[in-house]
Design an enzyme around this catalytic site. Sequence first.
Site, short mmCIF file in Angstrom:
data_model
loop_
_atom_site.label_atom_id
_atom_site.label_comp_id
_atom_site.label_asym_id
_atom_site.label_seq_id
_atom_site.Cartn_x
_atom_site.Cartn_y
_atom_site.Cartn_z
N GLU A 76 0.98 -1.21 0.23
CA GLU A 76 -0.02 -0.13 -0.29
C GLU A 76 0.64 1.18 0.29
O GLU A 76 0.79 2.31 -0.12
CB GLU A 76 -1.40 -0.35 0.82
CG GLU A 76 -2.17 1.18 1.53
CD GLU A 76 -3.02 0.75 0.11
OE1 GLU A 76 -3.21 2.02 -1.17
OE2 GLU A 76 -3.52 -0.20 -0.03
N GLU A 82 1.58 6.48 -7.07
CA GLU A 82 0.80 7.58 -7.83
C GLU A 82 1.59 8.66 -7.91
O GLU A 82 0.85 9.46 -8.31
CB GLU A 82 -0.51 7.25 -6.67
CG GLU A 82 -1.26 5.91 -6.59
CD GLU A 82 -3.26 5.75 -6.54
OE1 GLU A 82 -3.19 6.93 -4.99
OE2 GLU A 82 -3.68 4.87 -6.35
#
Length: 235
Positions: free
Chosen positions: A65, A72
């Site tokens: 994660e 991103e």
Amino acid sequence: MKPTRFIDSVNCAIEGIIHTARTQKHMRRHFLAALFLFPLILMLGVTDTEFILISLSVCFVLFAELMNTAIEAVVDLVTTEYHPLAKTAKDVAAGAVLMASIGAVVMGYLILSKYIFPIYKEALGVVGNPSEMGTLVSLLVVVIVVVILKAISGKGTPLEGGLPSGHAAVAFSVATVVSLSTQDPLISVLTIGLAVMVSHSRLLLHIHSMREVLLGAVTGIVLTLFIVLLFRYYH
């Protein structure tokens, strides 16, 4: 400025974790799951090796994660416009999180099922195996109560929308009956999983809100247990 001291590097790392937890809801959910999981494995009394394997699985999911968030951020830094390669980068990073999560679930199941399933089977046995009539009556009662609640709320139709979700209520009522009838924890978990998928589809289609789905699930479970226990008491 690049940190030169070890403590500064640690602070930067912690800031990265806090940023991810603050901005990414999935990271918060992973932390909540870990917060629930570790006290549970302590109560179940798992072995040292099993604890190490579960801890590694949890850490790997959190790591994935964190990497997803970092990728991103880099993609958004390079371009804010749509680009096929930017989409690919984000999708692949999200896929890494999904794969890590699946691995953690499989690991958790293989380790914890032998501790939890006997307790779960004993709990199912306390309620007892419902009769055929008890099963039919419980399903009918769930449907009738759902229709009454929809009429009171004045929203939606019998098959779409409104409070509560009829699909969720019936799905969890069936899952409850199957769980009690088979007395098999694995079959129970699989059936409940199907009920969750049915309920989740109502959310994806924007037919129901989370509150309506949860109320439907609770209605199906509680009414089914009540009718089954009622039949058991009088027979």
